[in-house]
Scaffold this motif. Structure first.
Motif, PDB file in Angstrom:
ATOM      1  N   CYS A   1       0.807  -1.237   0.000  1.00  0.00           N
ATOM      2  CA  CYS A   1       0.000   0.000   0.000  1.00  0.00           C
ATOM      3  C   CYS A   1       0.835   1.280   0.000  1.00  0.00           C
ATOM      4  O   CYS A   1       0.407   2.291   0.561  1.00  0.00           O
TER       5      CYS A   1
ATOM      6  N   GLY B   1      -2.369   8.973  -2.364  1.00  0.00           N
ATOM      7  CA  GLY B   1      -3.389   9.203  -1.363  1.00  0.00           C
ATOM      8  C   GLY B   1      -4.088  10.541  -1.487  1.00  0.00           C
ATOM      9  O   GLY B   1      -4.705  11.009  -0.539  1.00  0.00           O
TER      10      GLY B   1
ATOM     11  N   GLN C   1     -16.070   5.841  -5.968  1.00  0.00           N
ATOM     12  CA  GLN C   1     -15.384   6.666  -4.979  1.00  0.00           C
ATOM     13  C   GLN C   1     -16.227   7.901  -4.675  1.00  0.00           C
ATOM     14  O   GLN C   1     -16.613   8.632  -5.592  1.00  0.00           O
TER      15      GLN C   1
ATOM     16  N   ASN D   1      -6.225   3.023   2.144  1.00  0.00           N
ATOM     17  CA  ASN D   1      -7.583   3.067   2.707  1.00  0.00           C
ATOM     18  C   ASN D   1      -8.201   1.672   2.846  1.00  0.00           C
ATOM     19  O   ASN D   1      -9.416   1.506   2.745  1.00  0.00           O
TER      20      ASN D   1
ATOM     21  N   ILE E   1     -14.167   6.506   5.047  1.00  0.00           N
ATOM     22  CA  ILE E   1     -12.831   6.907   5.476  1.00  0.00           C
ATOM     23  C   ILE E   1     -12.975   8.132   6.381  1.00  0.00           C
ATOM     24  O   ILE E   1     -13.448   9.188   5.941  1.00  0.00           O
TER      25      ILE E   1
ATOM     26  N   HIS F   1     -11.766  11.255   8.334  1.00  0.00           N
ATOM     27  CA  HIS F   1     -10.673  12.227   8.306  1.00  0.00           C
ATOM     28  C   HIS F   1     -10.697  13.032   9.599  1.00  0.00           C
ATOM     29  O   HIS F   1     -11.721  13.599   9.973  1.00  0.00           O
TER      30      HIS F   1
END
Length: 346
Positions: A75, A152, A213, A282, A323, A325
């Motif tokens: 990754c 990323g 996404q 992720n 995800i 943040h």
């Protein structure tokens, strides 16, 4: 007694520890590496090697000393060329260093795409704020500002004015190991950006794991959620897969995982934004495993030591991943809602 294969995992953080655990489960002798002695991957591994993992010659020296059979840059775009360098120097399974280096540097990847006749945004590499401003003035339209060698979505911004460049320049340069940035055309796309992992065996795509996404308006270029399977129409996915396969064949990528991101414009043309020669961040490998039953991390580890990866017939279960943040403070609580409402973009 058969030889127990020895595999080096570059990095020992909680994500890289996934690969370390999988390698242990497969019965390999696992060496976990980096400079942070308290990283969780080191506790799982059979052996810890303290080495600067972004110094390719230092890693090569330790890899030779430890007589490894394979190496995994799980990754990480930054670590992928390090692993390729060691693989090439030691004759281990992998891809040519030049190919991996090209794929992990946006400016070189754009040039390779253009050279081979693929659709790609027009771009220029810049090293100073003044250069970036000059490029914007000449273009006189909306551009993207990106670090040339970072992944990323860090340091990625849309630029519509000189003040935008001045506002974001330092953040973009800060996350670029080479201290350089790319100014490229903005692609006016339709639908959701596609993001996911594929796996290549003998030069052919053996697994195509693309997701929708989702992003937040306040961070329009940073993934906020991924949903598998993709809701993009099958004809566009087939077109994208054909394009990605042709790109990989042309540039010489022959085996292992890739993280792919692409857009489709209003004319139905596929724009491949990135093909990272490594597993996606992720926790994309985990999302794909939960959704398809295929353990792409296991495939990655097996390929790295020269064993033939298993590619079972995929399931197609629906899964989503959010995800989180966090910029300041601490996360106190996360509440998951289940009201059967369809997922929509933020």
């Amino acid at each position: 007694m058969s030889h127990q294969k020895r595999i080096m995992i570059l990095g020992g953080n909680y994500v890289q520890a996934m690969a370390t655990q999988v390698a242990k489960n497969l019965g390999y002798y696992v060496i976990s590496t980096d400079l942070h002695e308290d990283n969780p991957g080191h506790r799982i591994a059979d052996e810890y090697c303290k080495v600067d993992i972004i110094n390719k010659d230092a890693v090569l020296k330790e890899a030779k000393r430890l007589r490894i059979d394979g190496i995994v840059p799980f990754c990480s775009d930054v670590l992928a060329p390090i692993a390729a360098y060691v693989q090439e120097k030691m004759g281990l399974p992998g891809n040519p260093y030049d190919v991996v280096h090209t794929m992990t540097h946006k400016d070189l990847f754009r040039k390779a795409m253009q050279k081979n006749g693929f659709l790609t945004p027009q771009s220029l590499k810049v090293t100073t704020l003044d250069d970036a401003i000059c490029v914007f003035r000449k273009a006189n339209h909306k551009l993207m500002l990106k670090p040339t060698d970072s992944a990323g979505s860090k340091g990625v911004f849309a630029i519509e004015s000189i003040s935008d460049i001045e506002k974001h320049w330092q953040e973009t340069i800060r996350v670029s190991p080479s201290g350089t940035a790319l100014m490229e055309d903005f692609i006016d796309s339709i639908g959701l950006q596609q993001d996911g992992d594929i796996f290549v065996i003998d030069g052919k795509i053996a697994l195509w794991g693309m997701c929708d996404q989702y992003k937040r308006p306040e961070e329009p270029f940073v993934p906020a959620a991924l949903v598998y399977p993709s809701t993009q129409e099958e004809s566009l996915q087939a077109k994208a897969q054909k394009t990605v396969q042709e790109i990989l064949t042309k540039i010489g990528f022959c085996q292992g995982p890739c993280n792919v991101e692409y857009l489709v414009d209003k004319q139905g043309q596929v724009w491949v934004i990135e093909i990272g020669p490594r597993n996606g961040g992720n926790l994309i490998p985990l999302l794909i495993e939960k959704s398809t039953g295929i353990n792409i991390t296991e495939m990655t580890v097996m390929q790295a030591v020269g064993d033939t990866p298993r590619v079972p017939q995929p399931q197609h279960l629906c899964n989503a991943m959010t995800i989180v943040h966090r910029k300041d403070g601490k996360t106190i609580n996360l509440e998951l809602l289940s009201d059967n409402k369809p997922l929509k973009p933020w």
